[in-house]
Structure formats: structure tokens, C-alpha cells
Enzyme design. Structure first.
Site, PDB file in Angstrom:
ATOM      1  CB  ALA A 141      -0.949  -0.005   1.193  1.00  0.00           C
ATOM      2  CB  THR A 142       4.097   2.243   1.502  1.00  0.00           C
ATOM      3  OG1 THR A 142       3.703   1.947   2.847  1.00  0.00           O
ATOM      4  CG2 THR A 142       5.005   3.463   1.492  1.00  0.00           C
ATOM      5  CG  ASN A 173      -3.469   2.687  10.374  1.00  0.00           C
ATOM      6  OD1 ASN A 173      -4.014   3.657   9.845  1.00  0.00           O
ATOM      7  ND2 ASN A 173      -2.299   2.774  10.975  1.00  0.00           N
ATOM      8  CG  HIS A 198       1.254  -6.834   4.932  1.00  0.00           C
ATOM      9  ND1 HIS A 198       1.375  -6.499   6.257  1.00  0.00           N
ATOM     10  CD2 HIS A 198       1.390  -5.687   4.242  1.00  0.00           C
ATOM     11  CE1 HIS A 198       1.582  -5.192   6.350  1.00  0.00           C
ATOM     12  NE2 HIS A 198       1.596  -4.680   5.141  1.00  0.00           N
ATOM     13  CB  THR A 240      10.309  -8.664 -13.976  1.00  0.00           C
ATOM     14  OG1 THR A 240      11.181  -8.289 -15.037  1.00  0.00           O
ATOM     15  CG2 THR A 240       9.772 -10.065 -14.194  1.00  0.00           C
ATOM     16  CB  CYS A 298       2.019   1.182   9.360  1.00  0.00           C
ATOM     17  SG  CYS A 298       0.774  -0.052   9.652  1.00  0.00           S
TER      18      CYS A 298
HETATM   19  N1  PLP Z   1      -2.432   2.365   4.856  1.00  0.00           N
HETATM   20  C1  PLP Z   1      -2.927   1.805   5.973  1.00  0.00           C
HETATM   21  C2  PLP Z   1      -4.276   2.244   6.472  1.00  0.00           C
HETATM   22  C3  PLP Z   1      -2.210   0.833   6.651  1.00  0.00           C
HETATM   23  O1  PLP Z   1      -2.713   0.289   7.768  1.00  0.00           O
HETATM   24  C4  PLP Z   1      -0.957   0.438   6.149  1.00  0.00           C
HETATM   25  C5  PLP Z   1      -0.215  -0.545   6.913  1.00  0.00           C
HETATM   26  O2  PLP Z   1       0.775  -0.762   7.198  1.00  0.00           O
HETATM   27  C6  PLP Z   1      -0.464   1.051   4.976  1.00  0.00           C
HETATM   28  C7  PLP Z   1      -1.233   2.004   4.367  1.00  0.00           C
HETATM   29  C8  PLP Z   1       0.870   0.679   4.389  1.00  0.00           C
HETATM   30  O3  PLP Z   1       0.811  -0.622   3.883  1.00  0.00           O
HETATM   31  P1  PLP Z   1       2.095  -1.444   3.436  1.00  0.00           P
HETATM   32  O4  PLP Z   1       2.651  -2.018   4.705  1.00  0.00           O
HETATM   33  O5  PLP Z   1       1.572  -2.503   2.526  1.00  0.00           O
HETATM   34  O6  PLP Z   1       3.019  -0.524   2.748  1.00  0.00           O
END
Ligand code: PLP
Length: 392
Positions: A79-80, A162, A212, A248, A335
Site C-alpha cells: 500500500a505504501t 489502522n 499482508h 518484472t 506501520c
Molecule cells: N495504509 C494503511 C491504512 C495501513 O494500515 C498500512 C499498513 O501498514 C499502509 C497504508 C501501508 O501498507 P504497506 O505495509 O503494505 O506498505
């Protein structure tokens, strides 16, 4: 899991990989190793698996794949990365010539959103508009409506928080934004696979998710993109993924993410109902034994697995020290690798007492009733021991 390991109560930080997802991934780590960009048989079987995974991701969030016309899923590392691509990619391609880009978001968003916004602001590319939230971290929709009416270029709102688990009114917000022609980007990292989402029906422009948090593999994620939404590429290279994100493709990871989404699609409703009952049992036990307990977040609109509490008078670091090795939980979001105290609780304007004693407990599909009972007994015991020590 061995008997000595602590009880896992940190599903918002990450979830275990579903064994069935691993089974789907293994052939793609062994014999089916082709590069999906290759035109021979090895490549085409991988490309077919990637297309199937895109369909699975799209179905979970209510997006539509139109073969040969629109492919809405961009694969990322999580997500980041999806958030960085969405925010920077969108702002760079939609910058007004004569004024700053007006970007609205909530102060309780994940750091990936907040820090991307701050980077754009520091570069002079955006003017930030902060949407109001209340003490439950809930969005003030009337304030958001007012901001929309004043004119915005993009609204960014998460589907679920979160830390405190608050669920946001994405459908209402998106419909309101749509009436003003304002695009909406939703960070659905914590919500995907837990609550129903309808990308197409709600008229969302962009949506981020990560493997994840839904029992899929780490290092996998997706950005779902509405048809006709140009984005500026953030990772240049061989022009993969319509030139939006080169490199890739991680075939085993993508197959795993797709399989995890398909499983959530069929099992989410039953799992989340069971998890909510366990969370309520946990909450009830704590409330019965610890009268000072406060439950944080929006209790009417909350992720099933979230139990975010404060125990005024009992510092959370001392409690965690008592529980070390027995319970795996957290005080703030895992996070962020650098945050000492929570920006979410600060934005909620909770008292210092509540912030200092905050604990995030999060349950998931592997949590059992026996674990909840053992964990509540351990937590209550630790609180009572700490209370007695502090009273000495
Ligand atoms: N956005 C939210 C609401 C999250 O809880 C997280 C968690 O870590 C992220 C973004 C970032 O996700 P990632 O760890 O896949 O980069």
C-alpha cells in the site's frame, strides 16, 4: 505456532499468510517461473495467471475489468507504494496551470498518505486542506461538504483507520464529491477483505490495498485505477503495466494476492461476524474487570477485529513490559518505524492520560475464543498488578 509464542493480537499490523494462499503460490515459485512479458509458453501461462489475479482483486473491491479495454489493477509492492503512485502520480498529471492543486485529506490517515502529501506540499505542488475529524476519529461530513463546495482537486480518505478501527462513510463522501466533479482516492488497506467495497458503484477514482493485511503475502499490493485517469509514472524502466510501474512482475506474490482476495470475497462475511463476536467478548471481559477502561474510536462504525482501549493511570509501556512474551499487541501503529506517539490519537484530541495508556488489540480469522479468554485474563491481571504497584 509453538505453545510458547505470545498470543497474537496485532492483526492490524499484519496477518499470517493463509495456507491455501501459499498453496496457490508455490507452483509459481517452482516450475512455473516464466516472465509474464515473454511471448513464449512460459510467459503466456504467467500472463494468464496475472490476468486471473487482477480479476480477483477487482471483484473484491467492486471494480470492473474490461478485457482489451481497461485493466484497472496496477501491481505494486504494497500500500505504501500504491499510495505514493496514486498521490504523486495524480497530482503531477493534474496540476492546474494558474493555481495550486487543492488536496484534502484527514489528519488521521496513515503516514504513507500524510508524508506523501507533505512531500508534495514541500515541493510547492499542493495546497493542503485538512478535513475535520471528531474525538472518535470520525470524519465530519458536513465540513467535508463545505470543503467540496469551496473547490478541491482531490479528496483522500481511508476506508478504515489502522489504529482505532473507525470506518469512514466512503460511499456518501464519494457521491458528494462526484456531484462536484472531485476525484476520490481511498486507502482501503485495512478495509479490503473485511468490509464490502464498491469502487465502481461509489464512483471512486483510485483505491489502494495491500496483501499482508488480508492473509496474503507481504510485498504485494495494488492500485485500482478508474478508466481514463492519467497518472505520472513513479518507477521508470521497461514500460511494464501501461508504463505506470516498470519492473518484472512478482508472479508468485500477485497470484497469492489474487487468491487471498478471492478467499476474502467468499469468507469475509462469516469471518468478520465471528471476529466481531470475539472482540465484543474481549471488550465485555475487560469492561467488567477494569471500570476505568475507555474504548476509543467510533463504536458504531468500527472494524470487527479492532479493540482500541485506554486505561487512564496505567502507562502503556509499563503494561507492555508486564505482558512481554505473553501477548503480542501494540501501542501505536506498527506501520511507522519512527513514530513515538500516535498522530491519530493526537488528531482525535484525546487527553494525555488516554494517549499514554492506549493499547491497540486487533483480532483476526485465526483468533480463538480460548485466546481471547486467556488474553483478557492476562491483561486484567497485568492491569491489577500495575495498579497495586503504583498505589504502593
Ligand atoms: N495504509 C494503511 C491504512 C495501513 O494500515 C498500512 C499498513 O501498514 C499502509 C497504508 C501501508 O501498507 P504497506 O505495509 O503494505 O506498505
Amino acid at each position: 505456532m509453538s505453545a510458547q509464542r505470545p498470543i497474537y493480537l496485532d492483526y492490524h499490523a499484519t496477518t499470517p499468510l493463509d495456507e491455501r494462499v501459499l498453496d496457490h503460490m508455490l507452483p509459481w515459485l517452482r516450475e512455473s517461473f516464466g516472465n509474464p512479458s515473454s511471448t513464449h509458453a512460459y510467459g503466456t501461462e504467467a500472463a494468464t495467471a496475472i490476468r486471473a489475479a487482477a480479476q480477483q482483486v477487482a471483484e473484491l473491491v467492486g471494480a470492473v475489468v474490461r478485457p482489451g479495454v481497461h485493466h484497472p489493477v496496477i501491481w505494486t509492492s504494497g500500500a505504501t507504494e500504491s499510495i505514493n503512485l496514486a498521490l504523486k502520480g495524480f497530482v503531477l498529471r493534474h496540476q492546474p496551470a494558474d493555481r495550486p492543486f487543492r488536496l484534502a485529506t484527514m489528519p488521521v490517515e496513515h503516514k504513507a498518505v500524510l508524508d506523501s502529501c507533505r512531500a508534495l506540499e514541500a515541493d510547492g505542488r499542493v495546497e493542503m486542506v485538512w478535513l475535520k475529524v471528531n474525538q472518535d476519529a470520525q470524519l465530519d461530513l458536513a465540513d467535508a461538504a463545505q470543503r467540496c463546495a469551496e473547490g478541491l482537486d482531490l479528496i483522500v480518505v481511508m476506508a478504515a483507520n489502522n489504529e482505532v478501527g473507525t470506518l469512514y462513510p466512503i460511499e456518501a463522501l464519494a457521491r458528494m464529491a462526484q456531484r462536484q466533479g472531485i476525484p476520490v482516492f481511498c486507502d482501503a488497506s485495512q478495509a479490503a477483505g473485511k468490509v464490502p467495497l464498491d469502487f465502481e458503484g461509489w464512483g471512486l477514482t483510485l483505491l489502494a490495498l495491500t496483501g499482508h493485511k488480508l492473509y496474503g503475502p507481504k510485498g504485494t499490493g495494488a492500485l485500482v485505477v478508474r478508466r481514463g485517469t492519467p497518472l505520472a509514472c513513479q518507477i521508470h524502466g521497461g514500460g511494464h503495466q501501461l508504463g505506470l510501474r516498470s519492473g518484472t512482475l512478482n508472479v508468485p506474490g500477485i497470484v497469492g494476492l489474487g487468491a487471498a482476495c478471492a478467499l476474502r470475497q467468499t469468507e469475509m462475511q462469516a469471518d468478520e461476524g465471528r471476529i466481531a463476536a470475539l472482540r465484543d467478548r474481549f471488550q465485555g471481559r475487560l469492561q467488567a474487570a477494569l471500570p476505568q477502561l475507555c474504548v476509543n474510536g467510533d463504536l458504531q462504525q468500527r472494524l470487527a477485529g479492532n479493540l482500541h482501549v485506554s486505561l487512564p493511570g496505567l502507562p502503556n509501556d509499563a503494561l507492555l513490559a508486564h505482558l512481554q512474551g505473553r501477548l503480542a499487541l501494540s501501542t501505536t501503529s506498527a506501520c511507522s518505524s519512527s513514530e513515538a506517539s500516535s498522530h491519530v490519537l493526537a488528531a482525535m484530541q484525546l487527553s494525555q492520560e488516554r494517549v499514554r495508556s492506549a493499547l491497540r488489540l486487533s483480532l483476526g480469522r485465526c483468533t480463538t475464543e480460548a485466546e481471547v479468554d486467556a488474553a483478557s485474563a492476562l491483561l486484567i491481571g497485568a492491569c491489577q498488578a500495575l495498579q497495586a504497584k503504583l498505589a504502593d
